[in-house]
Write a protein that holds these residues in place. Sequence first.
Motif, PDB file in Angstrom:
ATOM      1  N   ALA A  46     -25.523 -17.127 -12.498  1.00  0.00           N
ATOM      2  CA  ALA A  46     -26.642 -16.994 -13.439  1.00  0.00           C
ATOM      3  C   ALA A  46     -27.929 -17.845 -13.125  1.00  0.00           C
ATOM      4  N   VAL A  47     -27.781 -18.983 -12.600  1.00  0.00           N
ATOM      5  CA  VAL A  47     -28.660 -19.954 -11.822  1.00  0.00           C
ATOM      6  C   VAL A  47     -29.492 -19.069 -10.818  1.00  0.00           C
ATOM      7  N   ALA A  48     -28.831 -18.715  -9.913  1.00  0.00           N
ATOM      8  CA  ALA A  48     -29.417 -17.840  -8.838  1.00  0.00           C
ATOM      9  C   ALA A  48     -30.202 -16.656  -9.045  1.00  0.00           C
ATOM     10  N   MET A  49     -29.543 -15.750 -10.198  1.00  0.00           N
ATOM     11  CA  MET A  49     -30.340 -14.754 -10.742  1.00  0.00           C
ATOM     12  C   MET A  49     -31.558 -15.054 -11.444  1.00  0.00           C
ATOM     13  N   ALA A  50     -31.484 -16.085 -12.368  1.00  0.00           N
ATOM     14  CA  ALA A  50     -32.712 -16.707 -13.136  1.00  0.00           C
ATOM     15  C   ALA A  50     -33.728 -16.943 -11.948  1.00  0.00           C
ATOM     16  N   LEU A  51     -33.294 -17.775 -10.926  1.00  0.00           N
ATOM     17  CA  LEU A  51     -34.601 -18.101 -10.014  1.00  0.00           C
ATOM     18  C   LEU A  51     -35.118 -16.798  -9.490  1.00  0.00           C
ATOM     19  N   ALA A  52     -34.076 -15.641  -9.090  1.00  0.00           N
ATOM     20  CA  ALA A  52     -34.782 -14.554  -8.535  1.00  0.00           C
ATOM     21  C   ALA A  52     -35.713 -13.815  -9.519  1.00  0.00           C
ATOM     22  N   ASP A  53     -35.022 -13.700 -10.850  1.00  0.00           N
ATOM     23  CA  ASP A  53     -35.686 -12.982 -11.919  1.00  0.00           C
ATOM     24  C   ASP A  53     -37.225 -13.894 -11.968  1.00  0.00           C
ATOM     25  N   ARG A  54     -37.445 -15.080 -11.836  1.00  0.00           N
ATOM     26  CA  ARG A  54     -38.789 -15.751 -12.012  1.00  0.00           C
ATOM     27  C   ARG A  54     -39.587 -15.322 -10.805  1.00  0.00           C
ATOM     28  N   ALA A  55     -39.081 -15.250  -9.821  1.00  0.00           N
ATOM     29  CA  ALA A  55     -39.816 -14.761  -8.405  1.00  0.00           C
ATOM     30  C   ALA A  55     -40.372 -13.368  -8.540  1.00  0.00           C
ATOM     31  N   ALA A  56     -39.552 -12.412  -9.136  1.00  0.00           N
ATOM     32  CA  ALA A  56     -40.010 -10.982  -9.457  1.00  0.00           C
ATOM     33  C   ALA A  56     -40.977 -10.924 -10.414  1.00  0.00           C
ATOM     34  N   ALA A  57     -41.064 -11.711 -11.512  1.00  0.00           N
ATOM     35  CA  ALA A  57     -41.836 -11.838 -12.400  1.00  0.00           C
ATOM     36  C   ALA A  57     -43.513 -11.878 -12.045  1.00  0.00           C
ATOM     37  N   GLU A  58     -43.279 -12.595 -11.068  1.00  0.00           N
ATOM     38  CA  GLU A  58     -44.657 -13.007 -10.611  1.00  0.00           C
ATOM     39  C   GLU A  58     -45.718 -11.872 -10.557  1.00  0.00           C
ATOM     40  N   SER A  59     -45.427 -10.681 -10.278  1.00  0.00           N
ATOM     41  CA  SER A  59     -45.946  -9.515  -9.798  1.00  0.00           C
ATOM     42  C   SER A  59     -46.267  -8.910 -11.252  1.00  0.00           C
ATOM     43  N   HIS A  60     -45.806  -9.166 -12.479  1.00  0.00           N
ATOM     44  CA  HIS A  60     -46.096  -8.632 -13.744  1.00  0.00           C
ATOM     45  C   HIS A  60     -47.710  -9.317 -14.325  1.00  0.00           C
ATOM     46  N   ARG A  61     -48.618  -8.759 -14.874  1.00  0.00           N
ATOM     47  CA  ARG A  61     -49.626  -9.347 -15.678  1.00  0.00           C
ATOM     48  C   ARG A  61     -49.244  -9.200 -16.964  1.00  0.00           C
ATOM     49  N   GLY A  62     -49.940 -10.330 -17.491  1.00  0.00           N
ATOM     50  CA  GLY A  62     -49.611 -10.626 -18.796  1.00  0.00           C
ATOM     51  C   GLY A  62     -48.442 -11.332 -19.301  1.00  0.00           C
ATOM     52  N   TRP A  63     -47.982 -11.238 -20.624  1.00  0.00           N
ATOM     53  CA  TRP A  63     -46.762 -11.764 -21.006  1.00  0.00           C
ATOM     54  C   TRP A  63     -45.500 -11.277 -20.215  1.00  0.00           C
ATOM     55  N   VAL A  64     -44.660 -12.146 -19.831  1.00  0.00           N
ATOM     56  CA  VAL A  64     -43.300 -11.783 -19.386  1.00  0.00           C
ATOM     57  C   VAL A  64     -42.195 -12.303 -20.258  1.00  0.00           C
ATOM     58  N   PHE A  65     -41.252 -11.749 -21.099  1.00  0.00           N
ATOM     59  CA  PHE A  65     -40.363 -12.254 -21.690  1.00  0.00           C
ATOM     60  C   PHE A  65     -39.174 -12.335 -21.110  1.00  0.00           C
ATOM     61  N   PHE A  66     -38.365 -13.383 -21.033  1.00  0.00           N
ATOM     62  CA  PHE A  66     -37.097 -13.439 -20.445  1.00  0.00           C
ATOM     63  C   PHE A  66     -35.977 -13.519 -21.667  1.00  0.00           C
ATOM     64  N   ASP A  67     -34.940 -12.894 -21.694  1.00  0.00           N
ATOM     65  CA  ASP A  67     -33.972 -12.937 -22.482  1.00  0.00           C
ATOM     66  C   ASP A  67     -32.933 -14.034 -21.619  1.00  0.00           C
ATOM     67  N   ARG A  68     -32.799 -14.997 -22.432  1.00  0.00           N
ATOM     68  CA  ARG A  68     -32.397 -16.358 -21.853  1.00  0.00           C
ATOM     69  C   ARG A  68     -33.021 -16.693 -20.273  1.00  0.00           C
ATOM     70  N   GLY A  69     -32.454 -17.420 -19.419  1.00  0.00           N
ATOM     71  CA  GLY A  69     -33.136 -17.663 -17.983  1.00  0.00           C
ATOM     72  C   GLY A  69     -32.438 -18.889 -17.463  1.00  0.00           C
ATOM     73  N   LEU A  70     -33.334 -19.567 -16.568  1.00  0.00           N
ATOM     74  CA  LEU A  70     -32.896 -20.616 -16.040  1.00  0.00           C
ATOM     75  C   LEU A  70     -32.472 -21.700 -16.576  1.00  0.00           C
ATOM     76  N   ILE A  71     -33.113 -22.189 -17.861  1.00  0.00           N
ATOM     77  CA  ILE A  71     -32.566 -23.249 -18.591  1.00  0.00           C
ATOM     78  C   ILE A  71     -31.356 -23.225 -19.342  1.00  0.00           C
ATOM     79  N   ASP A  72     -31.145 -21.951 -19.662  1.00  0.00           N
ATOM     80  CA  ASP A  72     -29.819 -21.533 -20.166  1.00  0.00           C
ATOM     81  C   ASP A  72     -28.757 -21.782 -19.189  1.00  0.00           C
ATOM     82  N   ALA A  73     -28.807 -21.214 -18.167  1.00  0.00           N
ATOM     83  CA  ALA A  73     -28.020 -21.091 -17.330  1.00  0.00           C
ATOM     84  C   ALA A  73     -27.697 -22.631 -16.549  1.00  0.00           C
ATOM     85  N   ALA A  74     -28.841 -23.505 -16.548  1.00  0.00           N
ATOM     86  CA  ALA A  74     -28.629 -25.040 -15.795  1.00  0.00           C
ATOM     87  C   ALA A  74     -28.146 -25.796 -17.160  1.00  0.00           C
ATOM     88  N   SER A  75     -28.203 -25.363 -18.418  1.00  0.00           N
ATOM     89  CA  SER A  75     -27.575 -26.175 -19.282  1.00  0.00           C
ATOM     90  C   SER A  75     -25.945 -25.887 -19.457  1.00  0.00           C
TER      91      SER A  75
END
Length: 176
Positions: free
Chosen positions: A61-90
């Motif tokens: 989940a940590v690895a996937m969340a990091l990849a998701d963040r990198a992939a989201a850089e190409s989006h413009r405007g708000w990008v909403f994450f269903d959970r993410g890196l902090i949840d996985a790290a916690s």
Amino acid sequence: MNRFVVISGCSGGGKSTLLAELGRRGHGVVEEPGRRIVREELESGGRALPWIDGPAFVRRAVAMALADRAAAESHRGWVFFDRGLIDAASALQHMTGEPALETLARPHPYHRRVFLTPPWPEIYGTDPERRHGLDAAIAEYERLLEAYPALGYEVTVLPKTGVAERADFVLGTLAR
């Protein structure tokens, strides 16, 4: 200003439904890493499942969340994450004692405002991808209520309302 907004909180609290509504309104959305991992592991006969090998699951989940963040850089405007890196790290920190919140989550910030879905027993349910009970979901929620502010995030607990009202609430809060 960071455009990456986390929708987190209690399992079964309506996060995925809210993300679908935000996506329907044209915003970028990222599906929860945990659900994707569970589907992949069940399809392949893998063992990185929360009920078999929790640490392997959260490391994925940590690895996937990091990849998701990198992939989201190409989006413009708000990008909403269903959970993410902090949840996985916690979760990783809780399971292993590793200082994952500091070493993994802090260097990769999201928007300072984080939205949490509260426990909502009336809509909570299990399924093949969510096998844990409400007690485990509430315990995780309580850990997240501590983890996000400890990292400097401002937590807003979402009201128990319909999906359209919740989406309006999120977008209105971000507009202020």
